[in-house]
Design an enzyme around this catalytic site. Sequence first.
Site, PDB file in Angstrom:
ATOM      1  N   LYS A 206       1.359  -0.997  -0.167  1.00  0.00           N
ATOM      2  CA  LYS A 206       0.382   0.292  -0.058  1.00  0.00           C
ATOM      3  C   LYS A 206       0.632   1.215   0.403  1.00  0.00           C
ATOM      4  CE  LYS A 206      -4.265   1.869   2.409  1.00  0.00           C
ATOM      5  NZ  LYS A 206      -5.504   1.333   3.501  1.00  0.00           N
ATOM      6  N   ARG A 216     -11.566   8.588   1.439  1.00  0.00           N
ATOM      7  CA  ARG A 216     -11.376   9.990   2.799  1.00  0.00           C
ATOM      8  C   ARG A 216     -12.890  11.039   2.617  1.00  0.00           C
ATOM      9  NH1 ARG A 216      -4.441  10.911   3.490  1.00  0.00           N
ATOM     10  NH2 ARG A 216      -4.440   8.737   3.520  1.00  0.00           N
ATOM     11  N   LYS A 229       0.369  10.183   5.966  1.00  0.00           N
ATOM     12  CA  LYS A 229       1.152   8.444   6.275  1.00  0.00           C
ATOM     13  C   LYS A 229       2.335   7.779   5.596  1.00  0.00           C
ATOM     14  CE  LYS A 229      -4.174   7.031   6.844  1.00  0.00           C
ATOM     15  NZ  LYS A 229      -5.309   6.995   6.332  1.00  0.00           N
ATOM     16  N   LYS A 260      -1.741  -1.690  -3.915  1.00  0.00           N
ATOM     17  CA  LYS A 260      -2.881  -0.029  -3.774  1.00  0.00           C
ATOM     18  C   LYS A 260      -2.071   0.390  -3.966  1.00  0.00           C
ATOM     19  CE  LYS A 260      -6.661   1.501  -1.045  1.00  0.00           C
ATOM     20  NZ  LYS A 260      -7.119   1.645   0.531  1.00  0.00           N
ATOM     21  N   SER A 286     -10.241   5.030  -5.703  1.00  0.00           N
ATOM     22  CA  SER A 286     -11.310   6.181  -5.069  1.00  0.00           C
ATOM     23  C   SER A 286     -10.209   7.213  -6.550  1.00  0.00           C
ATOM     24  CB  SER A 286     -11.763   6.616  -4.065  1.00  0.00           C
ATOM     25  OG  SER A 286     -10.429   7.539  -3.742  1.00  0.00           O
ATOM     26  N   TYR A 325     -14.184   0.371  -7.404  1.00  0.00           N
ATOM     27  CA  TYR A 325     -16.257   0.743  -7.633  1.00  0.00           C
ATOM     28  C   TYR A 325     -17.298   0.670  -9.048  1.00  0.00           C
ATOM     29  CZ  TYR A 325     -13.722   2.781  -3.360  1.00  0.00           C
ATOM     30  OH  TYR A 325     -12.674   3.113  -2.609  1.00  0.00           O
TER      31      TYR A 325
HETATM   32  C1  PBG Z   1      -7.228   2.781   4.498  1.00  0.00           C
HETATM   33  C2  PBG Z   1      -7.624   3.233   3.558  1.00  0.00           C
HETATM   34  C3  PBG Z   1      -7.645   3.909   2.223  1.00  0.00           C
HETATM   35  C4  PBG Z   1      -7.908   3.379   1.980  1.00  0.00           C
HETATM   36  C5  PBG Z   1      -8.964   2.324   2.059  1.00  0.00           C
HETATM   37  N1  PBG Z   1      -8.555   2.357   3.180  1.00  0.00           N
HETATM   38  C6  PBG Z   1      -6.723   4.978   2.343  1.00  0.00           C
HETATM   39  C7  PBG Z   1      -6.370   6.196   3.165  1.00  0.00           C
HETATM   40  O1  PBG Z   1      -7.255   6.622   3.111  1.00  0.00           O
HETATM   41  O2  PBG Z   1      -5.248   6.126   3.275  1.00  0.00           O
HETATM   42  C8  PBG Z   1      -8.328   3.903  -0.100  1.00  0.00           C
HETATM   43  C9  PBG Z   1      -9.152   3.529  -0.801  1.00  0.00           C
HETATM   44  C10 PBG Z   1     -10.172   4.318  -1.749  1.00  0.00           C
HETATM   45  O3  PBG Z   1      -8.844   5.372  -2.224  1.00  0.00           O
HETATM   46  O4  PBG Z   1     -10.595   3.672  -2.827  1.00  0.00           O
HETATM   47  N2  PBG Z   1      -7.001   1.798   5.816  1.00  0.00           N
END
Ligand code: PBG
Length: 337
Positions: A206, A216, A229, A260, A286, A325
């Site tokens: 990740k 978010r 992060k 990811k 996303s 999605y």
């Molecule tokens: C964090 C988490 C994230 C996503 C899913 N779980 C990343 C984050 O907010 O740092 C991202 C998924 C997306 O962007 O579709 N555990």
Amino acid sequence: MQDKTHLVDEITGHRRMRRNRKADWTRRLVQENRLTVDDLIWPIFLIPGSGIAEPIPAMPGVFRLTVDKAVEAAKEAADLGIPALATFPNIEMELRDETGSNSLEKNNLINLATAAIKKAVPNIGVITDVALDPFTSHGHDGILRGDEIVNDETVEQVARAAVYQADAGADIIAPSEMMDGRIGVIRHALDAAGHQSVGIMSYATKFSSAFYGPYREAISTGGLLKGDKKTYYIDPANGTEAVRDAALDVEEGADMLMVKPGLPYLDICWRLKEAFGLPTFAYQVSGEYSMIKAAAANGWIDGERVMLETLLAFKRAGCDGILTYFAPEVARLLAKR
Ligand code: PBG
């Protein structure tokens, strides 16, 4: 004219790539990779309450769903042939705290949704994330002590949360918080609780990415997040480090690996599949989704074709499937063909 043809034949030695591309039937015959509904995992967002499907402005076509609506979505997904869902809760702000203690509530939103979905649609897979970010008041994936996201204490809590998720009926636990040692500890905790058949899909690699922005917003952590992060997610510059991190997860007992974000990291998908041969998934996150939707809404790209092209690219890069999605939209399209 004649001379020029001879010249090309001399250069190509009569090898002409275009012969196999000359007609629809030849192209179909030589097609190496294919996208099917079996490749899709559909991430959905949850909210408390009932009867609500709330649009997410930054993700056109995506909604936050109350549990009853999530059950309807699960039925729809099963009817379309989508193998599995991945669930992400957007819980009340009052329930979020420093340690993400709501993750240890047996009947929290994510566990209620899992139980309801598995009861109504037993044949769809439910994949749950155990990261703490939906539950913390600071938006980090782990427990914050001073300035530090503490590793071992987070792992211990995440493993306990994983057992509750499995108790609720989760089929696969997907830890996304990138703490060291989490896969081994979660495996141990699941086995000790009698959940030998619950799998682990590791968010093995990740990356510390800007593509998570709309997510978010979807779970309302964007405004909460203090700092970034970078002390636990992987630097986008580092491919070899990502392979090493995945190797540890494989040793610790991961059943499946995930990369990811997706499209900017196809090289990582390929490297992991080559190195470990485990079922490997990409999360088309996303930001990737929203960029395609936004450009399509402006008429700048053909959204449907770009969507299909990106998903096929994951297959070519060695992925066994994609969290996207677009899942229901793609599934409907594929069903028409
Ligand atoms: C964090 C988490 C994230 C996503 C899913 N779980 C990343 C984050 O907010 O740092 C991202 C998924 C997306 O962007 O579709 N555990």
